[in-house]
Design a protein around this motif. Structure first.
Motif, PDB file in Angstrom:
ATOM      1  N   SER A 321     -12.132  91.330  59.852  1.00  0.00           N
ATOM      2  CA  SER A 321     -10.360  91.013  59.382  1.00  0.00           C
ATOM      3  C   SER A 321      -9.905  89.789  60.304  1.00  0.00           C
ATOM      4  O   SER A 321     -10.108  90.362  61.548  1.00  0.00           O
ATOM      5  CB  SER A 321      -9.978  91.918  58.646  1.00  0.00           C
ATOM      6  N   ASP A 322      -9.534  89.340  59.651  1.00  0.00           N
ATOM      7  CA  ASP A 322      -8.181  88.183  60.296  1.00  0.00           C
ATOM      8  C   ASP A 322      -6.723  88.197  60.251  1.00  0.00           C
ATOM      9  O   ASP A 322      -5.672  87.244  60.364  1.00  0.00           O
ATOM     10  CB  ASP A 322      -8.294  87.060  59.516  1.00  0.00           C
ATOM     11  N   TYR A 336     -14.950  85.807  61.126  1.00  0.00           N
ATOM     12  CA  TYR A 336     -13.825  86.802  60.250  1.00  0.00           C
ATOM     13  C   TYR A 336     -13.962  86.681  59.415  1.00  0.00           C
ATOM     14  O   TYR A 336     -14.613  85.363  58.857  1.00  0.00           O
ATOM     15  CB  TYR A 336     -12.573  86.399  60.831  1.00  0.00           C
ATOM     16  N   HIS A 338     -11.136  86.839  55.409  1.00  0.00           N
ATOM     17  CA  HIS A 338      -9.789  87.079  55.542  1.00  0.00           C
ATOM     18  C   HIS A 338      -9.539  88.556  54.459  1.00  0.00           C
ATOM     19  O   HIS A 338     -10.295  88.548  54.154  1.00  0.00           O
ATOM     20  CB  HIS A 338      -9.480  86.047  53.623  1.00  0.00           C
ATOM     21  N   CYS A 339      -9.028  89.343  55.570  1.00  0.00           N
ATOM     22  CA  CYS A 339      -8.614  90.652  55.528  1.00  0.00           C
ATOM     23  C   CYS A 339      -8.262  91.125  53.420  1.00  0.00           C
ATOM     24  O   CYS A 339      -7.886  90.523  52.663  1.00  0.00           O
ATOM     25  CB  CYS A 339      -7.310  91.662  55.657  1.00  0.00           C
ATOM     26  N   ASN A 341     -11.118  91.079  51.056  1.00  0.00           N
ATOM     27  CA  ASN A 341     -11.399  89.724  50.617  1.00  0.00           C
ATOM     28  C   ASN A 341     -12.794  90.802  50.612  1.00  0.00           C
ATOM     29  O   ASN A 341     -13.555  90.106  51.397  1.00  0.00           O
ATOM     30  CB  ASN A 341     -11.099  88.805  51.156  1.00  0.00           C
ATOM     31  N   GLU A 344     -16.035  87.569  50.110  1.00  0.00           N
ATOM     32  CA  GLU A 344     -16.056  87.221  51.910  1.00  0.00           C
ATOM     33  C   GLU A 344     -16.626  88.244  52.566  1.00  0.00           C
ATOM     34  O   GLU A 344     -18.398  88.010  53.200  1.00  0.00           O
ATOM     35  CB  GLU A 344     -14.986  87.036  52.114  1.00  0.00           C
TER      36      GLU A 344
END
Length: 385
Positions: A321-322, A336, A338-339, A341, A344
């Motif tokens: 996660s980012d 990475y 998006h936390c 998501n 994704e």
């Protein structure tokens, strides 16, 4: 010079990032000539170590071990155990008390009143963890404040934390950025264990961490199931269905306190054919790290994740996660997501599964435990009499 360590559940072979940190660091401090005593929480000291009951261990790799009772309630265990530990440290004649984590740091002023020098390692803002309610978050924030304002020296494991305490408390003096470390990888195979788990080399995604809400392992399960369903629905081909089913998701870890989240995660995993290993160390863990297709850490909160560094040391592809702590590791952008998501994450896992197996040579030089131990030793030596 006598060092007493608290804030950890204990060592060796006890689950947790702080525990792994202490297990790696303090034997190295003992080798550097320091008299190190680490105080453990009784309810975590279980099983055997090299054929000896863990509770009977008085020393491990040069580190003296003292085990004190602690309440079996997560809201109180750290603070009550720390209070008892500080009194024990005073009795032992500690020159330096080394406190780990912001909860135990609430009692830094008490240790100072008893005349000890205090080194405080800030492993991350634990009040951001999803498992804590309002009262616990408030106490943790107060612990962070007490540690940052009154400790003689503060160690931070990331620039994110260093910037945070400078902004919140104006603490810039005697603050030391010393990263978490990682040991040399133990590359190995364990065919019997893989047969027991029903997995094959290179044909599984690995999640390795505690089963707590902020690790977001439920997102990893959801993403894996989403990828699997999308590929199974694409065609009626039995060959493709078989190849999709060959890919597994393995979750290595467990929880300290069984709760609705951990029970729900395990049930969700079982319903979707996810392999659960429980808490593992040694050859079992090394073989999983050696042979996984990729390692995934989808968490919403970290300090500087040792589990991620371990996976990188084995040269495996990682997807994380980012969040700021993960971004500080400096992975390529494609590693990475998006936390939170799930779509994704499913897409990134799919691309890794469909590509040839990768081995990556990460630069791990700044995560060298020997260098880290030297830097901590320099801090201790300031207080030699």
């Amino acid at each position: 010079m006598k060092i007493v360590v608290t804030g950890t559940r204990g060592i060796p072979n006890i689950m947790g990032g702080v525990e792994t940190h202490c297990e790696e660091l303090f034997p190295r401090m003992a080798k550097r000539g320091f008299d190190v005593t680490l105080i453990r929480r009784s309810n975590y000291v279980k099983g055997e170590v090299d054929g000896v009951p863990a509770k009977d261990l008085k020393e491990w790799k040069g580190v003296k071990l003292v085990t004190l009772e602690s309440p079996k309630k997560k809201s109180f265990e750290a603070i009550i155990h720390t209070f008892r530990t500080i009194n024990e440290a005073k009795r032992l004649g500690a020159d330096v008390l080394h406190i780990h984590a912001i909860g135990p740091a609430l009692l830094v002023p008490y240790a100072k009143l008893l005349g000890m020098k205090v080194v405080f390692t800030h492993h991350g803002p634990d009040y951001d963890r999803d498992k804590w309610g309002f009262a616990a978050k408030t106490i943790l924030k107060m612990g962070e404040r007490m540690g940052c304002m009154f400790a003689d020296d503060v160690i931070v494991i990331s620039n994110v934390i260093k910037n945070l305490i400078a902004r919140k408390y104006g603490r810039t003096k005697n603050v030391h950025l010393i990263y978490n470390g990682v040991s040399e990888p133990e590359i190995c195979d364990y065919p019997e264990y893989f047969e027991e788990l029903g997995i094959e080399k290179g044909k599984y995604i690995l999640g390795m961490c505690r089963f707590v809400p902020e690790k977001n392992l439920h997102h990893l399960v959801e993403a894996f199931v989403k990828w699997k369903k999308s590929h199974t629905d694409l065609t009626d081909s039995k060959d493709l269905a078989s190849s999709v089913n060959d890919i597994k998701l393995v979750l290595a870890g467990d929880t300290d306190f069984e709760d609705s989240y951990s029970l729900g995660l395990k049930e969700m995993a079982r319903k979707n054919g996810v392999v659960l290993t429980g808490f593992i160390k040694g050859r079992k863990l090394h073989s999983l790290l050696t042979n996984c297709r990729c390692y995934c850490l989808p968490s919403s909160h970290e300090g500087l994740p040792i589990a991620l560094l371990e996976a990188m040391s084995y040269g495996v592809k990682v997807v994380v996660s980012d969040i700021p702590a993960n971004l500080e590791v400096g992975l390529p952008k494609e590693d990475y997501f998006h936390c939170g998501n799930v779509d994704e994450l499913a897409d990134k896992l799919g691309k890794i599964i469909e590509q040839p197996l990768q081995h990556i040579d990460y630069d791990m030089s700044k995560y060298d435990w020997e260098k880290i131990a030297d830097e901590v030793a320099d801090i201790y030596r300031k207080y030699e009499k």
